[in-house]
Scaffold this motif. Structure first.
Motif: not given
Length: 266
Positions: A150-166
């Protein structure tokens, strides 16, 4: 390939990703860190996670071990790298032993959607440029949440996209492995994390890091092909340039980007 695969297709996609990222040619293309921004963005993400000496950290999809080793060295944390590819995990273990023998870092061959770690055993979980390739992202997020105290953290670094526009050239199976076709918009990541009981507390855009990596991979790929690397003999330079140009346009047009997210477990 813009829709998530299921069943046998999902298992095959995992296998393909693990195999691809264990190849020597991938190391030549991506460099020491297999993600945009390199170790500098890793340090920024670690800072946002509030890592301190003695903390227990799981790195999901630890690849060549660069991040896990750096976190142990620079932040004094205990890191377990979870990596589906046996070859990548073995390479990371050798690198760690040669560079900095320490009981504070280890690597385990494991599926991040079924991590072999106890509930609440981690202070932080970190995943760089890999969550987008998970066939079952809700399950992956739930596993991250399960590992956290409890209180722990997740860190994510990732690609983001707008899928319908790819464009179609960025929606293939290869594009999924390359972190574009399977990526979500920022709101999509927040929803998946929220459903797993993780509240997003910080978000930073670093689109320039993705653009720089696209340029790097294109340049190295073409240079290695000209150098006669056998594995690249069948690659069409025009196709490489075409895909790279499409990816650059996607970043410039706001269709694709790179995001750092930190979420906290209640």
């Amino acid at each position: 390939m813009s829709r998530a695969p299921d069943g046998q297709a999902a298992a095959e996609l995992k296998r393909c990703c693990a195999t691809a990222y264990g190849l020597d040619i991938v190391a030549a293309l991506l460099g020491e860190s297999y993600h945009p921004g390199g170790i500098e963005l890793t340090r920024r993400l670690a800072g946002a996670l509030g890592l301190r000496t003695g903390m227990r950290v799981a790195e999901v999809a630890s690849g060549p071990g660069t991040t896990a080793i750096a976190l142990a060295e620079e932040f004094g944390v205990h890191v377990i790298g979870l990596e589906l590819g046996a070859r990548s995990a073995a390479r990371a273990a050798r690198t760690a032993l040669a560079r900095w023998p320490s009981p504070r870092v280890s690597f385990v061959v494991a599926d991040a959607e079924a991590a072999p770690l106890a509930d609440g055993s981690m202070d932080a979980v970190l995943c760089e440029c890999a969550f987008c390739t998970f066939p079952d992202k809700p399950r992956g997020a739930s596993e991250m949440a399960r590992l956290l105290r409890p209180g722990g953290r997740v860190g994510i670094a990732d690609v983001v996209v707008e899928p319908e526009r790819l464009p179609p050239s960025l929606q293939t199976a290869a594009a999924w492995i390359g972190c574009l076709a399977g990526a979500l918009p920022a709101r999509g990541y927040e929803h998946v994390l929220g459903t797993a009981g993780l509240r997003v507390i910080a978000s930073e855009a670093h689109d320039e890091a993705l653009a720089a990596m696209i340029d790097q991979v294109e340049a190295r790929l073409l240079a290695l092909r000209l150098a006669g690397v056998p594995a690249l003999g069948a690659i069409d330079p025009q196709q490489v340039r075409g895909v790279a140009d499409a990816a650059r346009r996607a970043v410039a047009g706001g269709v694709a980007g790179y995001l750092l997210l930190v979420a906290e477990k209640a």
